[in-house]
Design an enzyme around this catalytic site. Structure first.
Site, PDB file in Angstrom:
ATOM      1  N   HIS A   1       0.837  -1.200   0.000  1.00  0.00           N
ATOM      2  CA  HIS A   1       0.000   0.000   0.000  1.00  0.00           C
ATOM      3  C   HIS A   1       0.871   1.248   0.000  1.00  0.00           C
ATOM      4  O   HIS A   1       2.084   1.200   0.165  1.00  0.00           O
ATOM      5  CB  HIS A   1      -0.995   0.017   1.181  1.00  0.00           C
TER       6      HIS A   1
ATOM      7  N   CYS B   1       5.671   6.467   4.817  1.00  0.00           N
ATOM      8  CA  CYS B   1       4.490   5.666   4.448  1.00  0.00           C
ATOM      9  C   CYS B   1       3.886   6.140   3.138  1.00  0.00           C
ATOM     10  O   CYS B   1       3.114   5.417   2.513  1.00  0.00           O
ATOM     11  CB  CYS B   1       3.418   5.744   5.538  1.00  0.00           C
TER      12      CYS B   1
ATOM     13  N   HIS C   1       4.936   0.263  -0.330  1.00  0.00           N
ATOM     14  CA  HIS C   1       5.732  -0.661   0.481  1.00  0.00           C
ATOM     15  C   HIS C   1       4.784  -1.753   0.964  1.00  0.00           C
ATOM     16  O   HIS C   1       3.567  -1.646   0.776  1.00  0.00           O
ATOM     17  CB  HIS C   1       6.374   0.076   1.666  1.00  0.00           C
TER      18      HIS C   1
ATOM     19  N   HIS D   1       3.500  -5.002   3.830  1.00  0.00           N
ATOM     20  CA  HIS D   1       3.399  -5.490   5.208  1.00  0.00           C
ATOM     21  C   HIS D   1       2.957  -6.946   5.193  1.00  0.00           C
ATOM     22  O   HIS D   1       2.196  -7.359   4.309  1.00  0.00           O
ATOM     23  CB  HIS D   1       2.353  -4.708   6.004  1.00  0.00           C
TER      24      HIS D   1
ATOM     25  N   ASP E   1      -4.755 -10.659  -0.138  1.00  0.00           N
ATOM     26  CA  ASP E   1      -3.428 -11.275  -0.093  1.00  0.00           C
ATOM     27  C   ASP E   1      -2.694 -11.098  -1.420  1.00  0.00           C
ATOM     28  O   ASP E   1      -3.241 -11.406  -2.492  1.00  0.00           O
ATOM     29  CB  ASP E   1      -3.554 -12.762   0.238  1.00  0.00           C
ATOM     30  N   HIS E   2      -1.468 -10.603  -1.338  1.00  0.00           N
ATOM     31  CA  HIS E   2      -0.649 -10.320  -2.525  1.00  0.00           C
ATOM     32  C   HIS E   2      -1.323  -9.324  -3.460  1.00  0.00           C
ATOM     33  O   HIS E   2      -1.203  -9.417  -4.683  1.00  0.00           O
ATOM     34  CB  HIS E   2      -0.230 -11.613  -3.250  1.00  0.00           C
TER      35      HIS E   2
ATOM     36  N   GLU F   1      -0.374  -4.625  11.897  1.00  0.00           N
ATOM     37  CA  GLU F   1       0.430  -4.233  10.731  1.00  0.00           C
ATOM     38  C   GLU F   1       1.896  -4.571  10.988  1.00  0.00           C
ATOM     39  O   GLU F   1       2.640  -4.906  10.065  1.00  0.00           O
ATOM     40  CB  GLU F   1       0.265  -2.742  10.449  1.00  0.00           C
TER      41      GLU F   1
HETATM   42 NI    NI Z   1       2.471   0.800   5.612  1.00  0.00          NI
END
Ligand code: NI
Length: 136
Positions: free
Chosen positions: A14, A33, A39, A41, A79-80, A124
């Site tokens: 995200h 961010c 990036h 998580h 997911d992914h 997160e």
């Molecule tokens: Ni983040």
């Protein structure tokens, strides 16, 4: 009242930014961010259902069934994936943990066949998590 929890993990990318802000404002408010290329998580999701034990089964909810409901309605969608672009229930939302958590609640609230959805917890990182228990 008994609480039953299923944990699932998923990996997503995200970028935290508000399209109505300038690049400078986004950088000032969200820091790294809001790096333009995003990036990732590894999220941990905990879904808790509350209820009474059904004397016929000994369950509040069959955890195998709860797992399938979470995978079908949440994990397969996130997911992914890129949370800014790919997820129908996050369209138009800044994909913070808070907004993801509320979105997951809304995905699951009418899908729980026994007991009641009690909380959604979304980690997160190991040290940061958000919990939602619905509107007060
Ligand atoms: Ni983040």
């Amino acid at each position: 009242m008994i609480f039953v929890t299923r944990r699932e993990i998923f990996s997503s990318s995200h970028r935290i930014y508000n399209p109505n802000f300038s690049e400078n404002e986004n950088e000032r408010i969200f820091g790294k961010c809001s790096n333009p290329n995003g990036h990732g998580h590894n999220y941990t999701l905990e879904v808790t259902v509350a209820g009474e034990v059904d004397p016929k089964t000994g369950y509040v909810i069959d955890l195998k069934l709860l797992k399938e409901i979470i995978i079908e309605n949440v994990i397969q969608k996130v997911d992914h994936k890129n949370l800014n672009l790919d997820v129908d229930f996050l369209k138009g939302k800044i994909p913070t943990s808070e907004n993801i958590c509320v979105g997951i609640w809304n995905q699951l609230i009418d899908k729980i066949p026994s007991g009641k959805l009690y909380s959604i917890k979304l980690y997160e990182t190991e040290n940061n998590y958000v919990e939602y228990k619905g509107k007060e």
